[in-house]
Design a protein around this motif. Sequence first.
Motif, mmCIF file in Angstrom:
data_model
loop_
_atom_site.group_PDB
_atom_site.id
_atom_site.type_symbol
_atom_site.label_atom_id
_atom_site.label_comp_id
_atom_site.label_asym_id
_atom_site.label_seq_id
_atom_site.Cartn_x
_atom_site.Cartn_y
_atom_site.Cartn_z
ATOM 1 N N TYR A 1 -63.364 -26.183 -44.544
ATOM 2 C CA TYR A 1 -63.535 -25.536 -44.749
ATOM 3 C C TYR A 1 -62.259 -25.354 -46.767
ATOM 4 O O TYR A 1 -62.150 -24.570 -48.076
ATOM 5 N N LEU A 2 -61.144 -25.754 -45.762
ATOM 6 C CA LEU A 2 -59.895 -26.043 -47.324
ATOM 7 C C LEU A 2 -59.864 -25.998 -48.754
ATOM 8 O O LEU A 2 -60.035 -26.348 -49.437
ATOM 9 N N VAL A 3 -60.799 -27.569 -48.110
ATOM 10 C CA VAL A 3 -61.203 -28.567 -49.990
ATOM 11 C C VAL A 3 -62.172 -27.983 -50.071
ATOM 12 O O VAL A 3 -62.701 -27.930 -51.654
ATOM 13 N N GLU A 4 -63.786 -27.403 -49.315
ATOM 14 C CA GLU A 4 -64.405 -26.026 -50.425
ATOM 15 C C GLU A 4 -63.609 -24.979 -50.573
ATOM 16 O O GLU A 4 -64.468 -24.957 -52.074
ATOM 17 N N MET A 5 -63.295 -24.825 -50.516
ATOM 18 C CA MET A 5 -62.437 -23.693 -51.179
ATOM 19 C C MET A 5 -61.424 -23.781 -52.619
ATOM 20 O O MET A 5 -61.372 -22.607 -53.512
ATOM 21 N N ALA A 6 -60.814 -25.038 -51.730
ATOM 22 C CA ALA A 6 -60.523 -25.957 -53.520
ATOM 23 C C ALA A 6 -61.621 -26.190 -54.080
ATOM 24 O O ALA A 6 -61.127 -26.085 -55.874
ATOM 25 N N GLY A 7 -62.058 -26.672 -54.203
ATOM 26 C CA GLY A 7 -63.474 -27.052 -55.475
ATOM 27 C C GLY A 7 -64.120 -26.026 -55.894
ATOM 28 O O GLY A 7 -64.239 -25.377 -56.762
ATOM 29 N N ILE A 8 -64.067 -24.535 -55.424
ATOM 30 C CA ILE A 8 -64.434 -23.338 -55.629
ATOM 31 C C ILE A 8 -63.199 -22.261 -56.275
ATOM 32 O O ILE A 8 -62.973 -21.533 -57.896
ATOM 33 N N HIS A 9 -61.936 -22.485 -55.916
ATOM 34 C CA HIS A 9 -60.765 -22.203 -56.705
ATOM 35 C C HIS A 9 -60.012 -22.785 -57.352
ATOM 36 O O HIS A 9 -58.736 -23.217 -57.219
ATOM 37 N N ARG A 10 -60.655 -23.745 -58.987
ATOM 38 C CA ARG A 10 -60.440 -24.490 -59.310
ATOM 39 C C ARG A 10 -59.144 -24.490 -60.191
ATOM 40 O O ARG A 10 -58.578 -25.036 -60.626
ATOM 41 N N LYS A 11 -59.002 -23.070 -60.506
ATOM 42 C CA LYS A 11 -57.890 -22.419 -61.416
ATOM 43 C C LYS A 11 -56.777 -21.880 -60.222
ATOM 44 O O LYS A 11 -55.416 -21.588 -61.264
ATOM 45 N N SER A 12 -56.802 -22.404 -59.221
ATOM 46 C CA SER A 12 -55.095 -21.821 -58.262
ATOM 47 C C SER A 12 -54.894 -23.470 -58.231
ATOM 48 O O SER A 12 -55.278 -24.102 -58.061
ATOM 49 N N ALA A 13 -53.637 -23.900 -58.353
ATOM 50 C CA ALA A 13 -52.632 -24.251 -58.179
ATOM 51 C C ALA A 13 -52.549 -24.863 -56.624
ATOM 52 O O ALA A 13 -52.175 -26.196 -56.279
ATOM 53 N N ALA A 14 -52.293 -23.915 -55.719
ATOM 54 C CA ALA A 14 -52.460 -24.087 -54.649
ATOM 55 C C ALA A 14 -53.180 -23.015 -53.794
ATOM 56 O O ALA A 14 -53.182 -22.247 -53.937
#
Length: 210
Positions: free
Chosen positions: A114-127
């Motif tokens: 889920y963390l990796v999935e959210m990282a893919g969705i929130h591409r503009k977030s640095a963390a």
Amino acid sequence: MIGVILAGGKSSRFGSHKSLYPLDGQPFYVHIYHAMIESGLERVVISSNKMLSQYFIDDIKMRGLNIEVIEDDIVYKECGPLSGIYAVMQAIPHEDYCVISVDTPFITSVALRYLVEMAGIHRKSAAIFYRDNDQYHRTIAVYRYELLPLIQQSLVTGKLALKEITQHNTTMIHVNRINSTPYWYENINTKEDLERVLKVRSGYYGTNNR
């Protein structure tokens, strides 16, 4: 994305190196490795210090695991999680990094996926990292390579807390989004912490098996 196991701490409160401590017959770091692989992360590295790196190399070979060992930069040794993240970013640049502290051995593949999935969705977030009602879990996180200059600045100035690089442009995920065990994000700092979580686990599975 690179899976990064942070295992360079002294474990002073634990009383022995917790990364090597046996849990259900395997060291902490092996539990995290399997969770990472099961979540779909194909490349996993372990960030450690010079004293422990050879042990990890030998143990990884003996267990037949596919993990690369990256030593902390000697200039920034004993500088906490930031030094480990910095060393990995230097060794493997231009990636995203799924960072998990070795003292989180109950982490699940569900939470990591889920963390990796959210990282893919929130591409503009640095963390991107988890939080509960009381604290932020910045060592269950995805960090972007773009943070490298800020990480180096923090190391140079001695501002070593991860909050220094997560003041802006971050996404936080509440742990209650994860349908998993209630202790999956528990941080094990002492043997008493481990005993407490094992007791909770025993009760959890006992209840759910009835």
